[in-house]
Each structure stands twice: as C-alpha cells, then as structure tokens.
Write a protein that holds these residues in place. Structure first.
Motif, PDB file in Angstrom:
ATOM      1  N   LEU A 179       0.809  -1.254  -0.064  1.00 20.55           N
ATOM      2  CA  LEU A 179      -0.015   0.140  -0.014  1.00 20.55           C
ATOM      3  C   LEU A 179       0.927   1.210   0.126  1.00 20.55           C
ATOM      4  CD1 LEU A 179      -2.580  -1.059   2.862  1.00 20.55           C
ATOM      5  CD2 LEU A 179      -3.014  -1.162   0.153  1.00 20.55           C
ATOM      6  N   ASN A 180       1.048   1.797  -1.137  1.00 25.70           N
ATOM      7  CA  ASN A 180       1.693   3.246  -1.294  1.00 25.70           C
ATOM      8  C   ASN A 180       0.970   4.161  -0.367  1.00 25.70           C
ATOM      9  OD1 ASN A 180       3.679   2.266  -2.842  1.00 25.70           O
ATOM     10  ND2 ASN A 180       2.509   2.770  -4.868  1.00 25.70           N
ATOM     11  N   THR A 181       1.610   4.791   0.682  1.00 26.30           N
ATOM     12  CA  THR A 181       1.086   5.406   1.637  1.00 26.30           C
ATOM     13  C   THR A 181       1.547   6.837   1.947  1.00 26.30           C
ATOM     14  OG1 THR A 181       0.651   3.392   2.778  1.00 26.30           O
ATOM     15  CG2 THR A 181       0.429   5.493   4.158  1.00 26.30           C
ATOM     16  N   LEU A 182       0.698   8.034   1.851  1.00 20.38           N
ATOM     17  CA  LEU A 182       1.093   9.223   2.077  1.00 20.38           C
ATOM     18  C   LEU A 182       0.710   9.601   3.611  1.00 20.38           C
ATOM     19  CD1 LEU A 182       2.077  11.897   0.895  1.00 20.38           C
ATOM     20  CD2 LEU A 182       0.053  12.519   0.171  1.00 20.38           C
ATOM     21  N   LEU A 183       1.473  10.301   4.309  1.00 19.83           N
ATOM     22  CA  LEU A 183       1.127  10.851   5.543  1.00 19.83           C
ATOM     23  C   LEU A 183       1.041  12.541   5.626  1.00 19.83           C
ATOM     24  CD1 LEU A 183       3.653   8.980   7.729  1.00 19.83           C
ATOM     25  CD2 LEU A 183       1.814   8.155   6.912  1.00 19.83           C
ATOM     26  N   VAL A 184      -0.022  12.948   5.904  1.00 15.98           N
ATOM     27  CA  VAL A 184      -0.446  14.234   5.949  1.00 15.98           C
ATOM     28  C   VAL A 184      -0.929  14.724   7.336  1.00 15.98           C
ATOM     29  CG1 VAL A 184      -1.906  16.277   5.022  1.00 15.98           C
ATOM     30  CG2 VAL A 184      -1.146  13.936   3.444  1.00 15.98           C
ATOM     31  N   ASP A 185      -0.019  15.754   7.779  1.00 15.22           N
ATOM     32  CA  ASP A 185      -0.099  16.370   9.014  1.00 15.22           C
ATOM     33  C   ASP A 185       0.691  17.563   9.273  1.00 15.22           C
ATOM     34  OD1 ASP A 185      -0.056  16.754  12.053  1.00 15.22           O
ATOM     35  OD2 ASP A 185      -1.068  14.907  12.035  1.00 15.22           O
ATOM     36  N   ASP A 186       0.315  18.675   9.819  1.00 19.57           N
ATOM     37  CA  ASP A 186       1.039  19.669  10.109  1.00 19.57           C
ATOM     38  C   ASP A 186       2.017  19.573  11.324  1.00 19.57           C
ATOM     39  OD1 ASP A 186      -0.368  21.948  12.444  1.00 19.57           O
ATOM     40  OD2 ASP A 186      -1.293  20.158  11.665  1.00 19.57           O
ATOM     41  N   GLU A 187       1.732  18.649  12.015  1.00 21.09           N
ATOM     42  CA  GLU A 187       2.925  18.441  13.019  1.00 21.09           C
ATOM     43  C   GLU A 187       4.209  17.486  12.643  1.00 21.09           C
ATOM     44  OE1 GLU A 187       1.068  17.325  16.774  1.00 21.09           O
ATOM     45  OE2 GLU A 187      -0.239  19.312  16.736  1.00 21.09           O
ATOM     46  N   TYR A 188       5.372  17.956  12.567  1.00 24.95           N
ATOM     47  CA  TYR A 188       6.482  17.112  12.330  1.00 24.95           C
ATOM     48  C   TYR A 188       6.492  15.975  13.212  1.00 24.95           C
ATOM     49  CZ  TYR A 188       7.853  20.514   8.865  1.00 24.95           C
ATOM     50  OH  TYR A 188       8.208  21.328   7.926  1.00 24.95           O
ATOM     51  N   SER A 189       6.361  15.973  14.536  1.00 26.98           N
ATOM     52  CA  SER A 189       6.263  14.824  15.504  1.00 26.98           C
ATOM     53  C   SER A 189       5.384  13.899  15.326  1.00 26.98           C
ATOM     54  CB  SER A 189       6.161  15.618  16.856  1.00 26.98           C
ATOM     55  OG  SER A 189       4.986  16.201  16.947  1.00 26.98           O
ATOM     56  N   ALA A 190       4.074  14.437  14.951  1.00 27.39           N
ATOM     57  CA  ALA A 190       3.032  13.429  14.458  1.00 27.39           C
ATOM     58  C   ALA A 190       3.416  12.523  13.480  1.00 27.39           C
ATOM     59  CB  ALA A 190       1.719  14.103  14.485  1.00 27.39           C
ATOM     60  N   ILE A 191       3.859  13.086  12.469  1.00 32.05           N
ATOM     61  CA  ILE A 191       4.423  12.403  11.341  1.00 32.05           C
ATOM     62  C   ILE A 191       5.515  11.372  11.570  1.00 32.05           C
ATOM     63  CG2 ILE A 191       5.712  12.378   8.993  1.00 32.05           C
ATOM     64  CD1 ILE A 191       3.974  14.778   8.274  1.00 32.05           C
ATOM     65  N   GLU A 192       6.439  11.933  12.597  1.00 30.78           N
ATOM     66  CA  GLU A 192       7.698  10.815  12.930  1.00 30.78           C
ATOM     67  C   GLU A 192       7.192   9.731  13.692  1.00 30.78           C
ATOM     68  OE1 GLU A 192      11.746  11.527  15.293  1.00 30.78           O
ATOM     69  OE2 GLU A 192      10.440  13.122  15.024  1.00 30.78           O
ATOM     70  N   GLY A 193       6.199  10.128  14.583  1.00 31.85           N
ATOM     71  CA  GLY A 193       5.614   9.179  15.577  1.00 31.85           C
ATOM     72  C   GLY A 193       4.910   8.006  14.603  1.00 31.85           C
ATOM     73  N   LEU A 194       4.100   8.496  13.672  1.00 28.83           N
ATOM     74  CA  LEU A 194       3.252   7.471  12.991  1.00 28.83           C
ATOM     75  C   LEU A 194       4.211   6.749  11.814  1.00 28.83           C
ATOM     76  CD1 LEU A 194       0.507   6.436  12.255  1.00 28.83           C
ATOM     77  CD2 LEU A 194       0.354   8.323  10.296  1.00 28.83           C
TER      78      LEU A 194
END
Length: 268
Positions: free
Chosen positions: A4-19
């Motif tokens: 599954l080619n997956t894109l992460l969209v979140d304005d918080e860098y820490s949230a993207i890092e954690g996910l």
C-alpha cells in the motif's frame, strides 16, 4: 502481500515522525511521502498516486476535509483520519473514511485500520465508494438522509458495532464512559477511543443499554460508574465530571433523575 503506497499528511512534524515509526511494523505499508499542508499533499498525490492517506483534520489554511474535496473520485486513495479531536468523527464517517484514529495512535488500532483498508481496496465496488465520497462533500448528500439501519446488536456484556463495511467492533459496556448523539449517529466514548455507530439515542436507551446508563441531556448518555462528581450551576443545571476529567452538561430536564440514579447507585 499487496503493498500500500501510503502518504502521511499532518502539519505537526512530531506526529508524522511518530506515525512513521509505528507504521514500520507493517510490511504492507510503503510510505511514499510526507506532507504538512493540503496544498503540499495535493502535489505529492499527483506525483506518487498513493493507495492510502493517513490524514490529519485540523491544519493551518485548509482542513483534511478540504483535501478530500479536491481529489478525483476515480483515483481517490483510501483515507484514515488521524486526529486529536473526537468531535469530527461523525463527519469523517459521513465522507466514508475507512477509520478514525485518535492521537496518540495505538498499535492495535493501527493494525485494525490497515486491515480495513486492505479489505476495501480488494472490493469490486471500491470505485463506486469513492464516487459517493465525492458526492457527499460537493453536494452535501449525507448518509443521514436515509433511514438508519441496525448499526449495533447486543452480545452478552458487549455492544457490537457493525456497519456492513468494517469488521464488527465489540465494546464492553463497562468500558463505555459516555455516548453522545449527532443526528442518526452516535459517538461511543471509552477511556482511550471513540467509536461511531449508526443508531438513534432513543433506541439505545430503550432497547440496548443495560442499567447504569442514564440520559443527562437530549443528546448525551453517561455510564454511572464513571461519574466522579456533579458541580451545580444556575437554574438547576449541573456540570457532570467523569473519572477522566471530561465535563458534560446536565440539563435541568434530566438533573433530578440523574441525582436519584446516582444516589441509588452509591447506596446499592
């Protein structure tokens, strides 16, 4: 195993890092990019054509719902909302989100959400599903316009939520803190999660919920064992504080019955 080619969209860098760290445990997930705004996400979507988007809702400028409006229905990826706010759950499921995860995301819920995506993408009616999403967002057509089906059933000491698309979710009654209503939908809140079901408040009170659940407002039910205290307001109204410090308003109409129920609960 299908990737599954997956894109992460979140304005918080820490949230993207954690996910990103959590998703590393799932070999079927191939992260193709990160975006911190809707505009940035649209550029990446055209370049990477993802199968799945993990999407925040509250972002500067444009919300996650605005992103879905801009997607072409014939190529719209599956969407899992990831947010710190439970109040958007009803709208998220109205636009056919495949899941709604509350931050911080638990590994078990993440695994469940990914399994749902795999099931949806394998279905032959997936394209029609995406067309319905587009129609809802652009024209305001909502699942609430049709008669609510049976979105729940009773199984011993658990509430079983089912919608015909996702695997059934079993929630012990003892884990439910409160339930609030939005039209034909209910948000069922536990200590750590919020579940959305299609039902009417009246039917839950009369036919489903066991003793111990009491209505405190025209749109709210609480589970008495999770009530910490009542704080009096004016005009015979109260603030009800749950054990997790959540504050709920008790309307004058229901305040007397609530006090009687709490008295009986504590003396029984």
């Amino acid at each position: 195993m299908k990737q599954l080619n997956t894109l992460l969209v979140d304005d918080e860098y820490s949230a993207i890092e954690g996910l990103t760290i959590r998703l590393a445990a799932f070999p079927q997930i191939n992260i193709v990019g990160h975006a911190h705004s809707v505009d940035e996400a649209m550029v990446l979507i055209s370049k990477t054509i993802p199968d799945l988007i993990f999407l925040d809702i509250e972002m500067p400028g444009k919300s996650g719902f605005e992103l879905i409006k801009q997607l072409q229905p014939e190529s719209c990826p599956a969407v899992i909302f990831v947010t710190a706010f439970h109040q958007y759950a009803v709208k998220a499921f109205e636009v056919r989100a495949l899941d709604y995860l509350l931050k911080p995301v638990k590994k078990e819920r993440l695994a469940e959400a990914i399994a749902r995506v795999s099931l949806r993408l394998d279905r032959p009616d997936n394209k029609q599903h995406m067309l319905e999403v587009r129609d809802i967002l652009l024209n305001g057509n909502s699942a609430q316009q049709s008669e609510p089906g049976s979105g729940y059933r009773i199984e011993q000491e658990k509430l079983v939520i089912q919608d015909g698309h996702h695997p059934a979710q079993l929630i012990p009654y003892a884990d439910i803190l409160w339930i609030d209503a939005a039209g034909d939908y209910m948000c069922v809140h536990t200590q750590n999660d919020t579940f959305v079901m299609r039902a009417r408040l009246k039917s839950l009170i009369n036919d489903v919920l066991p003793d111990g659940f009491v209505q405190i407002h025209k749109s709210t039910i609480v589970n008495l064992p999770h009530v910490a205290k009542l704080e009096p307001l004016m005009n015979s109204e109260y603030n009800l504080i749950l054990v997790n410090d959540k504050s709920l308003k008790v309307s004058r109409t229901y305040s007397r019955q609530l006090k009687l129920s709490l008295s009986g609960d504590k003396t029984g």
